[in-house]
Design a protein around this motif. Structure first.
Motif, PDB file in Angstrom:
ATOM      1  N   GLN A 108      -6.485 -51.950 -21.257  1.00 60.03           N
ATOM      2  CA  GLN A 108      -6.351 -53.114 -21.804  1.00 60.03           C
ATOM      3  C   GLN A 108      -7.106 -53.895 -22.179  1.00 60.03           C
ATOM      4  O   GLN A 108      -8.554 -53.643 -21.176  1.00 60.03           O
ATOM      5  CB  GLN A 108      -5.507 -53.703 -19.960  1.00 60.03           C
TER       6      GLN A 108
ATOM      7  N   ILE B  65       2.029 -53.876 -19.273  1.00 60.44           N
ATOM      8  CA  ILE B  65       1.386 -52.548 -18.928  1.00 60.44           C
ATOM      9  C   ILE B  65       2.295 -51.724 -18.477  1.00 60.44           C
ATOM     10  O   ILE B  65       2.695 -52.555 -17.248  1.00 60.44           O
ATOM     11  CB  ILE B  65      -0.528 -52.867 -18.320  1.00 60.44           C
TER      12      ILE B  65
ATOM     13  N   GLN C 189      -2.649 -47.325 -21.735  1.00 67.44           N
ATOM     14  CA  GLN C 189      -2.558 -49.333 -21.597  1.00 67.44           C
ATOM     15  C   GLN C 189      -3.260 -49.835 -20.264  1.00 67.44           C
ATOM     16  O   GLN C 189      -3.528 -50.976 -20.816  1.00 67.44           O
ATOM     17  CB  GLN C 189      -1.051 -49.987 -21.649  1.00 67.44           C
TER      18      GLN C 189
END
Length: 140
Positions: A60, A51, A56
Motif C-alpha cells: 500500500q 485494500i 495490496q
C-alpha cells in the motif's frame, strides 16, 4: 479456514513482512505485525477501503509498511516466518494488536492516540492503535 483469501505466494510475502518489520521483537512481535496486516486486508474502512489482498496490503502506498523499502524485506521467506504468517492468516489474534490497524516505534512513551486512533497497548518497542468499532466494525 483463512480469514483473508491468499495464495502460497501471499503467505511468503506476509512472512517476509513479519520478519522485516519485527524480527527484533521476537515471534510475538512478528505475530502482532501479522495481526495488523490481516486487519488491514479485512478492514474496508479509513485508509484501507481499497485494500482487499495481502499483496495490496503489503505494498500500500501511501501509508504502507516502511520495511518494503529496505533490502532485507526482499530476502527469501524462512520456514519459521511462513509458519507465523499462516497462524495470523488462520485468524489467530494477539493483544494489543487484536483489532489494530497501525503500529509504530516512538522515541519514548506511547501516545494515548495516534491520528485520532486510541492506543491499545505496547509490545517491546512498538505501540499499537485501533480504530473504534463505530469507525471500522469489520476489524471487530
Amino acid at each position: 479456514m483463512a480469514v483473508v483469501a491468499h495464495t502460497e505466494e501471499d503467505v511468503k510475502l506476509l512472512a517476509r513482512l513479519l520478519r522485516a518489520e519485527a524480527e527484533g521483537e521476537g515471534k510475538q512481535g512478528m505475530l502482532l505485525v501479522g495481526n495488523v496486516g490481516v486487519n488491514r486486508a479485512r478492514a474496508s474502512c479509513l485508509d484501507f477501503k481499497n485494500i482487499r489482498t495481502i499483496r495490496q496490503m503489503v505494498f500500500q502506498s501511501p501509508g504502507g509498511f516502511e520495511a518494503t523499502q529496505k533490502g532485507y524485506f526482499y530476502q527469501r521467506a524462512r520456514q519459521a516466518d511462513v509458519d507465523l504468517a499462516r497462524r495470523v492468516l488462520r485468524g489467530e489474534r494477539f493483544s494489543p494488536a487484536t483489532n489494530s490497524l497501525w503500529f509504530f516505534k516512538p522515541g519514548g512513551s506511547c501516545p494515548a492516540t495516534w491520528y485520532n486512533q486510541p492506543n491499545t497497548g505496547r509490545f517491546k518497542s512498538h505501540c499499537f492503535f485501533a480504530p473504534t468499532r463505530a469507525d471500522c466494525p469489520s476489524v471487530y
